[in-house]
Design an enzyme around this catalytic site. Structure first.
Site, PDB file in Angstrom:
ATOM      1  N   GLU A   1       2.100   7.119  19.471  1.00  0.00           N
ATOM      2  CA  GLU A   1       1.332   5.937  19.221  1.00  0.00           C
ATOM      3  C   GLU A   1       2.346   4.674  19.765  1.00  0.00           C
ATOM      4  O   GLU A   1       3.384   4.487  18.839  1.00  0.00           O
ATOM      5  CB  GLU A   1       0.802   5.727  17.846  1.00  0.00           C
TER       6      GLU A   1
ATOM      7  N   ARG B   1       0.710  -1.209   0.104  1.00  0.00           N
ATOM      8  CA  ARG B   1      -0.067  -0.118  -0.095  1.00  0.00           C
ATOM      9  C   ARG B   1       0.920   1.359   0.074  1.00  0.00           C
ATOM     10  O   ARG B   1       0.310   2.442  -0.247  1.00  0.00           O
ATOM     11  CB  ARG B   1      -1.058   0.007   1.099  1.00  0.00           C
TER      12      ARG B   1
ATOM     13  N   ARG C   1       4.469   6.661  15.793  1.00  0.00           N
ATOM     14  CA  ARG C   1       4.380   7.897  15.243  1.00  0.00           C
ATOM     15  C   ARG C   1       3.814   8.758  16.339  1.00  0.00           C
ATOM     16  O   ARG C   1       3.307   8.524  17.518  1.00  0.00           O
ATOM     17  CB  ARG C   1       3.564   7.827  14.163  1.00  0.00           C
TER      18      ARG C   1
ATOM     19  N   ASP D   1     -10.450   0.406   5.634  1.00  0.00           N
ATOM     20  CA  ASP D   1     -10.385   1.811   5.767  1.00  0.00           C
ATOM     21  C   ASP D   1     -12.023   2.228   5.849  1.00  0.00           C
ATOM     22  O   ASP D   1     -12.642   1.658   5.649  1.00  0.00           O
ATOM     23  CB  ASP D   1      -9.736   2.536   4.462  1.00  0.00           C
TER      24      ASP D   1
ATOM     25  N   ARG E   1       7.223   6.854  -6.007  1.00  0.00           N
ATOM     26  CA  ARG E   1       6.759   7.854  -6.973  1.00  0.00           C
ATOM     27  C   ARG E   1       8.112   8.487  -7.653  1.00  0.00           C
ATOM     28  O   ARG E   1       8.759   8.882  -6.791  1.00  0.00           O
ATOM     29  CB  ARG E   1       5.900   9.084  -6.430  1.00  0.00           C
TER      30      ARG E   1
ATOM     31  N   TYR F   1      -9.255  -5.556   7.821  1.00  0.00           N
ATOM     32  CA  TYR F   1      -8.834  -4.140   7.734  1.00  0.00           C
ATOM     33  C   TYR F   1      -9.431  -3.381   7.007  1.00  0.00           C
ATOM     34  O   TYR F   1      -9.159  -3.503   5.870  1.00  0.00           O
ATOM     35  CB  TYR F   1      -7.102  -4.185   7.971  1.00  0.00           C
TER      36      TYR F   1
ATOM     37  N   ARG G   1      -4.125  -6.758  16.845  1.00  0.00           N
ATOM     38  CA  ARG G   1      -2.973  -5.672  17.069  1.00  0.00           C
ATOM     39  C   ARG G   1      -3.819  -4.839  18.002  1.00  0.00           C
ATOM     40  O   ARG G   1      -4.806  -4.244  17.409  1.00  0.00           O
ATOM     41  CB  ARG G   1      -2.108  -5.359  16.118  1.00  0.00           C
TER      42      ARG G   1
HETATM   43  N1  UDP Z   1       5.575   1.863   6.566  1.00  0.00           N
HETATM   44  C1  UDP Z   1       6.891   1.798   6.700  1.00  0.00           C
HETATM   45  N2  UDP Z   1       7.303   3.194   7.166  1.00  0.00           N
HETATM   46  C2  UDP Z   1       6.576   4.273   7.548  1.00  0.00           C
HETATM   47  C3  UDP Z   1       5.111   3.961   7.282  1.00  0.00           C
HETATM   48  C4  UDP Z   1       4.597   2.955   6.668  1.00  0.00           C
HETATM   49  O1  UDP Z   1       7.665   0.761   6.687  1.00  0.00           O
HETATM   50  O2  UDP Z   1       7.077   5.099   7.636  1.00  0.00           O
HETATM   51  C5  UDP Z   1       4.897   0.617   6.062  1.00  0.00           C
HETATM   52  C6  UDP Z   1       4.971  -0.460   7.288  1.00  0.00           C
HETATM   53  O3  UDP Z   1       4.891  -1.963   7.032  1.00  0.00           O
HETATM   54  C7  UDP Z   1       3.191  -0.332   7.502  1.00  0.00           C
HETATM   55  C8  UDP Z   1       2.555  -0.265   6.150  1.00  0.00           C
HETATM   56  O4  UDP Z   1       3.705   0.467   5.499  1.00  0.00           O
HETATM   57  O5  UDP Z   1       2.674  -1.662   8.340  1.00  0.00           O
HETATM   58  C9  UDP Z   1       1.334   0.827   6.148  1.00  0.00           C
HETATM   59  O6  UDP Z   1       1.700   1.818   6.876  1.00  0.00           O
HETATM   60  P1  UDP Z   1       0.531   2.804   7.193  1.00  0.00           P
HETATM   61  O7  UDP Z   1       1.200   3.677   7.905  1.00  0.00           O
HETATM   62  O8  UDP Z   1      -0.270   3.337   5.815  1.00  0.00           O
HETATM   63  O9  UDP Z   1      -0.664   2.145   7.986  1.00  0.00           O
HETATM   64  P2  UDP Z   1      -1.947   2.454   8.940  1.00  0.00           P
HETATM   65  O10 UDP Z   1      -1.536   1.796  10.115  1.00  0.00           O
HETATM   66  O11 UDP Z   1      -1.856   3.997   9.081  1.00  0.00           O
HETATM   67  O12 UDP Z   1      -2.983   1.885   8.320  1.00  0.00           O
END
Ligand code: UDP
Length: 382
Positions: A312, A179, A287, A362, A183, A360, A256
């Site tokens: 978080e 996901r 984060r 959105d 780019r 999961y 989780r």
């Molecule tokens: N991910 C990562 N580094 C980042 C952000 C995301 O490696 O800085 C990877 C990580 O494996 C994560 C996946 O991308 O599980 C999806 O992250 P996202 O933040 O999109 O998931 P959310 O928890 O916000 O749905």
């Protein structure tokens, strides 16, 4: 005749959207929720004049015009664009992986240079896989290395992912990383979707709009008086945990969960962005969210002298905690399939949403799903 056509258990996006559409079709609905508030995980609490996302940051994004028009008919959305920053050992990088990131990582200034650098970075893993006769990446680590190479994997992916999932990247499925866009342009917009934003006035406005004119009860747990609730309506929409509905008869599904540490700071602008990911393993949180940036822009940021942040922490789920992310591994998916079979044999009960479908989701796909149930009466949960 029973007092209601529908009892809706859970007032999150699935339940609230369903109730909204059912009311439009003249159905008598009652929505109950065990929490003290409505809205499920999109609920926000106002602290120091800022809408704080109590169950984690929610950013609405979709390419589906019908869904976008629908939510905008309830509440207008602002122009928020998600552009998270990654902090690795004090150095900042733009996300998702784009020309800005490549410049910050390697000093490359053109797409040609960036492509060459990524190819060079990938060479080692590609050669290794070829030597071992492996055609497709077997885990997240291999997938990430093949996608973007060693430097970005080590600095921006490995630590974050292992913190988020509590497992090694070599033990995680490759698809999790799919996901994340890569780019070759200078574009920090995290999502590829056509539409995105936050409801003006906050997510509670969306919940209030969806549930306008509908009878609701909070602090009511369906399981405390199951027999009573099961007989109050012709049909039930159940959005809670599917395994709990069936008394965990086959065992418990795993999740989780996320724990938030909230802090109020006596300054108008703490980190200059809504989302900063801490991608090194040593920092325990994944984060920091600074909530005001979802809804305040330009001078508005400074008109509000304080700020609220949430750190978080991702952990394994135990009883009594909030279930957030389904752990869709083989063991849990097999277990879920058994519950699903029971659910399919239940007449007059619809199991919908993240917890009832163990998926999961959105926000937008949930709404899309409910919008596609039409007319409500003909809905077939299979
Ligand atoms: N991910 C990562 N580094 C980042 C952000 C995301 O490696 O800085 C990877 C990580 O494996 C994560 C996946 O991308 O599980 C999806 O992250 P996202 O933040 O999109 O998931 P959310 O928890 O916000 O749905």
């Amino acid at each position: 005749m029973k007092p209601y056509d529908y009892l809706i258990v859970g007032s999150g996006l699935y339940g609230a959207t369903f109730a909204h559409l059912a009311l439009k079709q003249g159905k008598r609905c009652l929505v109950i929720d065990k929490r003290s508030h409505l809205g499920g995980n999109i609920y926000c609490e106002k602290i120091e004049g800022i809408n704080v996302h109590k169950y984690g940051a929610h950013i609405f994004h979709t390419s589906n015009k019908q869904v976008w028009d629908f939510v905008n008919s309830i509440v207008e959305f602002n122009r928020y664009t998600n552009s998270p920053i990654a902090n690795y050992k004090g150095k900042l990088y733009n996300l998702p992986f784009n020309m800005n990131t490549f410049y910050q990582m390697w000093g490359v200034t053109t797409p040609t240079e960036a492509v060459a650098k990524i190819e060079e970075q990938k060479a080692e893993v590609v050669a290794k896989m070829k030597a071992e006769d492996i055609t497709a990446p077997r885990n997240l680590e291999e997938q990430a290395l093949m996608l973007i190479g060693h430097d970005i994997y080590e600095r921006l992916i490995k630590g974050y992912t292992e913190k988020q999932w509590g497992r090694k990247c070599t033990e995680l499925p490759a698809f999790i990383i799919n996901r994340l866009p890569v780019r070759m342009v200078f574009d920090n917009n995290y999502f590829n979707d056509k539409y995105q934003g936050i409801p003006i006035g906050g997510y509670n406005k969306l919940t209030e709009g969806l549930l306008a004119g509908i009878e609701t009860k909070t602090n009511v747990d369906f399981f405390n008086d199951r027999e009573y609730w099961e007989n109050i309506a012709e049909k039930i929409v159940f959005t809670g945990k599917i395994d709990e509905y069936f008394d965990y008869c086959f065992g418990k599904l795993e999740y989780r969960t996320v724990r938030f540490e909230e802090e109020i700071h006596n300054m108008p602008n703490y980190q200059g962005n809504a989302v900063v990911n801490y991608t090194e393993r040593e920092i325990p949180y994944t984060r920091i969210i600074e909530h005001k940036h979802f809804e305040m822009f330009g001078q508005e940021i400074y008109n509000c002298s304080k700020t609220v942040i949430s750190k978080e922490f991702s952990t394994e789920w135990k009883d009594g905690m909030e279930p957030y992310y389904p752990v869709n591994n083989e063991k849990n998916n097999t277990l879920y399939a058994r519950y699903k079979e029971l659910a399919e044999n239940k007449k007059n009960i619809i199991f919908g949403g993240r917890l009832a479908e163990y998926k999961y989701y959105d926000m937008a796909p949930i709404i899309e799903k409910v919008l596609n149930i039409s007319p409500i009466d003909d809905f077939n949960p299979r």
